[in-house]
Design a protein around this motif. Structure first.
Motif, PDB file in Angstrom:
ATOM      1  N   LYS A   1      14.945   3.697  -2.978  1.00 22.00           N
ATOM      2  CA  LYS A   1      15.870   3.304  -4.055  1.00 22.00           C
ATOM      3  C   LYS A   1      15.104   2.813  -5.280  1.00 22.00           C
ATOM      4  N   PHE A   2      13.990   2.141  -5.033  1.00 21.57           N
ATOM      5  CA  PHE A   2      13.153   1.620  -6.114  1.00 21.57           C
ATOM      6  C   PHE A   2      12.605   2.763  -6.970  1.00 21.57           C
ATOM      7  N   ILE A   3      12.090   3.792  -6.317  1.00 14.15           N
ATOM      8  CA  ILE A   3      11.538   4.967  -7.031  1.00 14.15           C
ATOM      9  C   ILE A   3      12.656   5.662  -7.801  1.00 14.15           C
ATOM     10  N   LYS A   4      13.838   5.784  -7.193  1.00 14.81           N
ATOM     11  CA  LYS A   4      14.976   6.465  -7.836  1.00 14.81           C
ATOM     12  C   LYS A   4      15.387   5.742  -9.119  1.00 14.81           C
ATOM     13  N   VAL A   5      15.445   4.416  -9.076  1.00 16.51           N
ATOM     14  CA  VAL A   5      15.812   3.633 -10.258  1.00 16.51           C
ATOM     15  C   VAL A   5      14.766   3.791 -11.355  1.00 16.51           C
ATOM     16  N   LEU A   6      13.492   3.800 -10.987  1.00 14.19           N
ATOM     17  CA  LEU A   6      12.435   3.955 -11.981  1.00 14.19           C
ATOM     18  C   LEU A   6      12.501   5.317 -12.665  1.00 14.19           C
ATOM     19  N   LYS A   7      12.806   6.354 -11.897  1.00 18.18           N
ATOM     20  CA  LYS A   7      12.924   7.691 -12.491  1.00 18.18           C
ATOM     21  C   LYS A   7      14.079   7.745 -13.476  1.00 18.18           C
TER      22      LYS A   7
ATOM     23  N   SER B   1       9.811  -9.476   0.709  1.00 16.84           N
ATOM     24  CA  SER B   1      10.697  -8.650   1.525  1.00 16.84           C
ATOM     25  C   SER B   1      11.192  -7.379   0.846  1.00 16.84           C
ATOM     26  N   LYS B   2      11.152  -7.316  -0.467  1.00 12.45           N
ATOM     27  CA  LYS B   2      11.690  -6.169  -1.203  1.00 12.45           C
ATOM     28  C   LYS B   2      10.642  -5.603  -2.150  1.00 12.45           C
ATOM     29  N   PRO B   3      10.738  -4.308  -2.443  1.00 13.28           N
ATOM     30  CA  PRO B   3       9.842  -3.776  -3.481  1.00 13.28           C
ATOM     31  C   PRO B   3      10.254  -4.328  -4.849  1.00 13.28           C
TER      32      PRO B   3
ATOM     33  N   LYS C   1      11.695  -6.561 -15.228  1.00 13.57           N
ATOM     34  CA  LYS C   1      11.585  -6.825 -13.799  1.00 13.57           C
ATOM     35  C   LYS C   1      12.557  -5.937 -13.033  1.00 13.57           C
ATOM     36  N   PHE C   2      12.053  -5.312 -11.962  1.00 12.45           N
ATOM     37  CA  PHE C   2      12.849  -4.431 -11.122  1.00 12.45           C
ATOM     38  C   PHE C   2      12.718  -4.865  -9.666  1.00 12.45           C
ATOM     39  N   LYS C   3      13.831  -4.760  -8.916  1.00 16.81           N
ATOM     40  CA  LYS C   3      13.793  -5.000  -7.473  1.00 16.81           C
ATOM     41  C   LYS C   3      14.909  -4.190  -6.815  1.00 16.81           C
ATOM     42  N   LYS C   4      14.624  -3.683  -5.642  1.00 16.04           N
ATOM     43  CA  LYS C   4      15.599  -2.926  -4.846  1.00 16.04           C
ATOM     44  C   LYS C   4      15.358  -3.226  -3.381  1.00 16.04           C
ATOM     45  N   LYS C   5      16.274  -2.799  -2.522  1.00 12.68           N
ATOM     46  CA  LYS C   5      16.151  -3.081  -1.090  1.00 12.68           C
ATOM     47  C   LYS C   5      15.162  -2.171  -0.384  1.00 12.68           C
ATOM     48  N   SER C   6      14.955  -0.957  -0.898  1.00  8.96           N
ATOM     49  CA  SER C   6      14.026  -0.036  -0.240  1.00  8.96           C
ATOM     50  C   SER C   6      13.136   0.645  -1.281  1.00  8.96           C
ATOM     51  N   ILE C   7      12.037   1.206  -0.810  1.00  7.49           N
ATOM     52  CA  ILE C   7      11.095   1.888  -1.697  1.00  7.49           C
ATOM     53  C   ILE C   7      11.743   3.134  -2.286  1.00  7.49           C
TER      54      ILE C   7
ATOM     55  N   ASN D   1       0.832  -1.211   0.000  1.00  2.00           N
ATOM     56  CA  ASN D   1       0.000   0.000   0.000  1.00  2.00           C
ATOM     57  C   ASN D   1       0.862   1.255   0.000  1.00  2.00           C
ATOM     58  N   LYS D   2       1.934   1.240   0.772  1.00  2.00           N
ATOM     59  CA  LYS D   2       2.868   2.370   0.797  1.00  2.00           C
ATOM     60  C   LYS D   2       3.541   2.532  -0.565  1.00  2.00           C
ATOM     61  N   LEU D   3       3.933   1.418  -1.177  1.00  2.00           N
ATOM     62  CA  LEU D   3       4.570   1.457  -2.495  1.00  2.00           C
ATOM     63  C   LEU D   3       3.612   2.007  -3.547  1.00  2.00           C
TER      64      LEU D   3
END
Length: 69
Positions: free
Chosen positions: A60-66, A42-44, A52-58, A13-15
Motif C-alpha cells: 500500500k505504501f508503494i501504491k500511494v507513492l506512485k 510497526s508500519k512503513p 510524511k507518509f505511512k501505511k499499514k503495508s509495504i 531492508n525489504k522496504l
C-alpha cells in the motif's frame, strides 16, 4: 526524490529493495529518527521531500507513492 526512512522499522531492508525497484532515481537514506516515533517500528513510514507518509503495508505504501508522484 529524496526518501528518509527510520532505522527502527523491522522490515527496512525489504522496504529499501522495493523502493529501489520502483523508484530507481530516488535517493534513499536511513536515519535514526524521522519524527514519527510511534509508527516507525510497526508500519512503513517515510519522509519524502518534506512530506510524511505511512501505511499499514509495504504494498500500500508503494501504491500511494506512485499516485503522489
Amino acid at each position: 526524490m529524496f526518501i528518509k526512512l527510520c532505522k527502527n522499522y523491522s522490515k527496512k531492508n525489504k522496504l529499501v529493495k522495493k523502493l529501489t525497484l520502483n523508484f530507481p532515481d530516488a535517493k534513499i537514506k536511513i536515519k535514526s529518527c524521522i519524527g514519527m516515533c510511534k509508527d516507525c517500528k510497526s508500519k512503513p513510514t517515510a519522509n519524502i521531500d518534506g512530506k510524511k507518509f505511512k501505511k499499514k503495508s509495504i504494498k500500500k505504501f508503494i501504491k500511494v507513492l506512485k499516485e503522489e508522484i
